[in-house]
Design an enzyme around this catalytic site. Structure first.
Site, short mmCIF file in Angstrom:
data_model
loop_
_atom_site.label_atom_id
_atom_site.label_comp_id
_atom_site.label_asym_id
_atom_site.label_seq_id
_atom_site.Cartn_x
_atom_site.Cartn_y
_atom_site.Cartn_z
N SER A 130 0.89 -1.29 -0.02
CA SER A 130 0.06 0.06 0.13
C SER A 130 0.78 1.34 0.01
O SER A 130 0.23 2.36 -0.39
CB SER A 130 -0.86 0.08 1.25
OG SER A 130 -0.29 0.08 2.32
N ILE A 148 8.20 0.72 -0.35
CA ILE A 148 8.84 -0.20 -1.34
C ILE A 148 7.77 -1.03 -1.98
O ILE A 148 7.92 -1.51 -3.17
CB ILE A 148 9.88 -0.95 -0.58
CG1 ILE A 148 10.96 0.08 -0.20
CG2 ILE A 148 10.49 -2.04 -1.58
CD1 ILE A 148 12.15 -0.68 0.66
N ARG A 167 -2.88 -4.01 6.09
CA ARG A 167 -3.77 -3.95 6.99
C ARG A 167 -4.92 -3.01 6.63
O ARG A 167 -6.16 -3.09 6.85
CB ARG A 167 -3.41 -3.74 8.27
CG ARG A 167 -2.46 -5.11 8.97
CD ARG A 167 -1.58 -4.49 10.08
NE ARG A 167 -0.84 -3.39 9.85
CZ ARG A 167 -0.04 -3.06 10.56
NH1 ARG A 167 0.02 -3.13 12.02
NH2 ARG A 167 0.78 -1.72 10.32
N ASP A 224 -3.95 -8.76 7.36
CA ASP A 224 -2.76 -8.67 8.30
C ASP A 224 -2.10 -10.08 8.07
O ASP A 224 -2.40 -11.15 8.42
CB ASP A 224 -3.49 -8.58 9.56
CG ASP A 224 -2.42 -8.39 10.71
OD1 ASP A 224 -1.47 -8.95 10.62
OD2 ASP A 224 -2.73 -8.06 12.07
N ALA A 263 5.66 -6.89 3.65
CA ALA A 263 5.10 -6.37 4.72
C ALA A 263 5.99 -6.48 5.77
O ALA A 263 6.64 -7.42 6.18
CB ALA A 263 3.74 -7.10 5.12
N GLY A 264 6.20 -5.07 6.38
CA GLY A 264 7.24 -5.19 7.44
C GLY A 264 7.03 -4.11 8.72
O GLY A 264 6.13 -3.13 8.40
N TYR A 277 13.82 -6.13 15.22
CA TYR A 277 14.06 -5.80 13.85
C TYR A 277 15.00 -6.70 13.26
O TYR A 277 14.92 -7.48 12.20
CB TYR A 277 14.14 -4.36 13.46
CG TYR A 277 14.00 -4.18 11.99
CD1 TYR A 277 12.40 -4.21 11.26
CD2 TYR A 277 14.96 -3.93 11.06
CE1 TYR A 277 12.39 -3.82 10.06
CE2 TYR A 277 14.74 -3.39 9.87
CZ TYR A 277 13.67 -3.59 9.28
OH TYR A 277 13.44 -3.45 8.01
N LYS A 285 14.67 -10.21 10.74
CA LYS A 285 15.14 -9.88 9.32
C LYS A 285 16.26 -11.27 9.38
O LYS A 285 16.49 -11.86 8.16
CB LYS A 285 15.69 -8.92 9.01
CG LYS A 285 14.55 -7.67 8.88
CD LYS A 285 13.56 -7.92 7.82
CE LYS A 285 12.67 -7.01 7.47
NZ LYS A 285 11.80 -7.17 6.55
N THR A 320 10.91 6.14 3.56
CA THR A 320 9.74 5.69 3.51
C THR A 320 8.98 6.16 4.80
O THR A 320 9.73 6.50 5.84
CB THR A 320 9.60 4.21 3.26
OG1 THR A 320 10.16 3.46 4.51
CG2 THR A 320 10.24 3.68 2.07
P1 NAP Z 1 6.42 1.24 4.90
O1 NAP Z 1 6.53 2.44 4.09
O2 NAP Z 1 6.30 1.35 6.69
O3 NAP Z 1 5.31 0.11 4.56
C1 NAP Z 1 5.16 -1.09 5.00
C2 NAP Z 1 4.09 -1.87 4.37
O4 NAP Z 1 3.68 -3.04 5.15
C3 NAP Z 1 2.70 -0.94 4.40
O5 NAP Z 1 1.90 -1.09 3.38
C4 NAP Z 1 1.76 -1.69 5.63
O6 NAP Z 1 0.50 -1.14 5.45
C5 NAP Z 1 2.19 -2.97 5.61
N1 NAP Z 1 2.22 -3.65 6.93
C6 NAP Z 1 2.70 -3.46 7.97
N2 NAP Z 1 2.30 -4.57 8.61
C7 NAP Z 1 1.50 -5.27 8.23
C8 NAP Z 1 0.72 -6.51 8.48
N3 NAP Z 1 0.71 -7.02 9.59
N4 NAP Z 1 0.10 -6.99 7.69
C9 NAP Z 1 -0.01 -6.52 6.16
N5 NAP Z 1 0.71 -5.58 5.90
C10 NAP Z 1 1.31 -4.98 6.94
O7 NAP Z 1 7.74 0.38 5.08
P2 NAP Z 1 8.88 0.24 3.94
O8 NAP Z 1 10.12 0.97 4.33
O9 NAP Z 1 8.42 0.36 2.43
O10 NAP Z 1 9.31 -1.55 3.93
C11 NAP Z 1 9.00 -2.36 3.21
C12 NAP Z 1 9.88 -3.61 3.32
O11 NAP Z 1 11.25 -3.21 3.42
C13 NAP Z 1 9.87 -4.17 4.79
O12 NAP Z 1 10.04 -5.47 4.96
C14 NAP Z 1 11.06 -3.14 5.61
O13 NAP Z 1 11.50 -4.18 6.65
C15 NAP Z 1 12.16 -3.59 4.49
N6 NAP Z 1 13.32 -2.65 4.52
C16 NAP Z 1 13.05 -1.15 4.54
C17 NAP Z 1 14.17 -0.48 4.55
C18 NAP Z 1 14.18 1.04 4.47
O14 NAP Z 1 14.80 1.80 4.60
N7 NAP Z 1 12.71 1.46 4.18
C19 NAP Z 1 15.36 -1.07 4.71
C20 NAP Z 1 15.49 -2.33 4.91
C21 NAP Z 1 14.45 -3.29 4.67
P3 NAP Z 1 -0.61 -1.12 7.06
O15 NAP Z 1 0.06 -0.52 7.88
O16 NAP Z 1 -1.73 -0.69 6.15
O17 NAP Z 1 -0.69 -2.65 7.15
#
Ligand code: NAP
Length: 237
Positions: A11, A14, A34, A55, A83-84, A145, A149, A180
């Site tokens: 949503s 990434i 969610r 979820d 999802a994270g 976290y 991972k 993000t």
């Molecule tokens: P983000 O902008 O916070 O987006 C997280 C997404 O996951 C949202 O769509 C959120 O929607 C969904 N989500 C969270 N909990 C959920 C659940 N229990 N069930 C279903 N959906 C859920 O995060 P992002 O930075 O894009 O991260 C995406 C992935 O990349 C994650 O796995 C994160 O750990 C990984 N990552 C990110 C970074 C970074 O620097 N940003 C670095 C390394 C790894 P809802 O809240 O509506 O559920």
């Protein structure tokens, strides 16, 4: 040929970039989150897609979403476990409920999604798990976290070897630092410290990560691989 994707956490951030990349290629994408915002369907445009509230920490919720995708599209070709949830806190102060929530989403969530999607995946299907550099390197305050991972990295290898006989590939893409909603709260000093550790001296963009995930999903002779997409952070943290 048009593929049928499920992108968890699609949503925003990434995951949304991955969904847009696949849609731009003419693939169909089901986005799980969610609380998907009402405007998401407009953002995703005209190419056929599904927005499913689910979820990932709840196996029943995930099973219903995967069944709905399969009922409408007949199967699933690509699952992106993206999802994270991030909750920071040093070892002695991290609330137990934060530890549990992070593990339930980032690690157990990927397991629930895989198990629910697998009956709908055939030979040639692909799973991309989204890891993090702190799953490979100790970073203070990232107990939950980082552990989640690291667990996902181990789970990826088991998935890869167990599912190879079905010709289902499983890989781990490892982003570094991307701005993000998840990282928006990182203050300027911490950001500067992190940037100093990134050999390319900048954050990655959502689109740069999405491009790699898109390519890995389509690679036909890669499984169990770890693909850092981090400006070199893993080499230097
Ligand atoms: P983000 O902008 O916070 O987006 C997280 C997404 O996951 C949202 O769509 C959120 O929607 C969904 N989500 C969270 N909990 C959920 C659940 N229990 N069930 C279903 N959906 C859920 O995060 P992002 O930075 O894009 O991260 C995406 C992935 O990349 C994650 O796995 C994160 O750990 C990984 N990552 C990110 C970074 C970074 O620097 N940003 C670095 C390394 C790894 P809802 O809240 O509506 O559920």
């Amino acid at each position: 040929m048009s593929r049928r994707w499920v992108v968890t956490g699609g949503s925003r951030g990434i995951g949304l970039a991955v969904a847009k990349r696949a849609l731009a290629a003419g693939d169909r994408v089901a986005v799980l989150a969610r609380r998907p915002p009402p405007e998401l369907a407009v953002t995703l445009g005209e190419t056929p897609h599904l927005v499913l509230p689910a979820d990932v920490s709840d196996p029943l919720s995930v099973a219903a979403a995967m069944a709905s995708v399969a009922a409408q599209w007949g199967g699933i070709d690509v699952l992106v476990n993206n999802a994270g949830l991030h909750r920071g806190g040093k070892l002695e102060r991290l609330p137990l409920e934060d530890w549990n929530a992070v593990l339930a989403t980032n690690l157990s969530g990927a397991m629930h999604c895989l198990r629910a999607a697998l009956p709908h995946m055939g030979g040639g299907a692909s799973v991309v798990n989204v890891g993090a550099v702190v799953g490979f390197r100790g970073f203070p305050g990232d107990a939950a976290y980082g552990a989640s991972k690291a667990g996902l990295a181990g789970l990826t290898q088991v998935m890869a070897v167990e599912l190879a006989s079905r010709q289902v590939r499983v890989n781990l893409v490892v982003p570094g630092f991307v701005i993000t909603e998840m990282t928006a709260a990182v203050d300027e000093r911490a950001r500067e410290r992190l940037l100093a550790r990134i050999p390319l001296r900048r954050e990655g963009t959502e689109d740069e990560i999405a491009e790699v995930i898109y390519w890995v999903a389509g690679s036909t002779y890669m499984t169990g691989a770890v693909i850092p997409t981090d400006g070199g952070l893993m080499c230097n943290l």
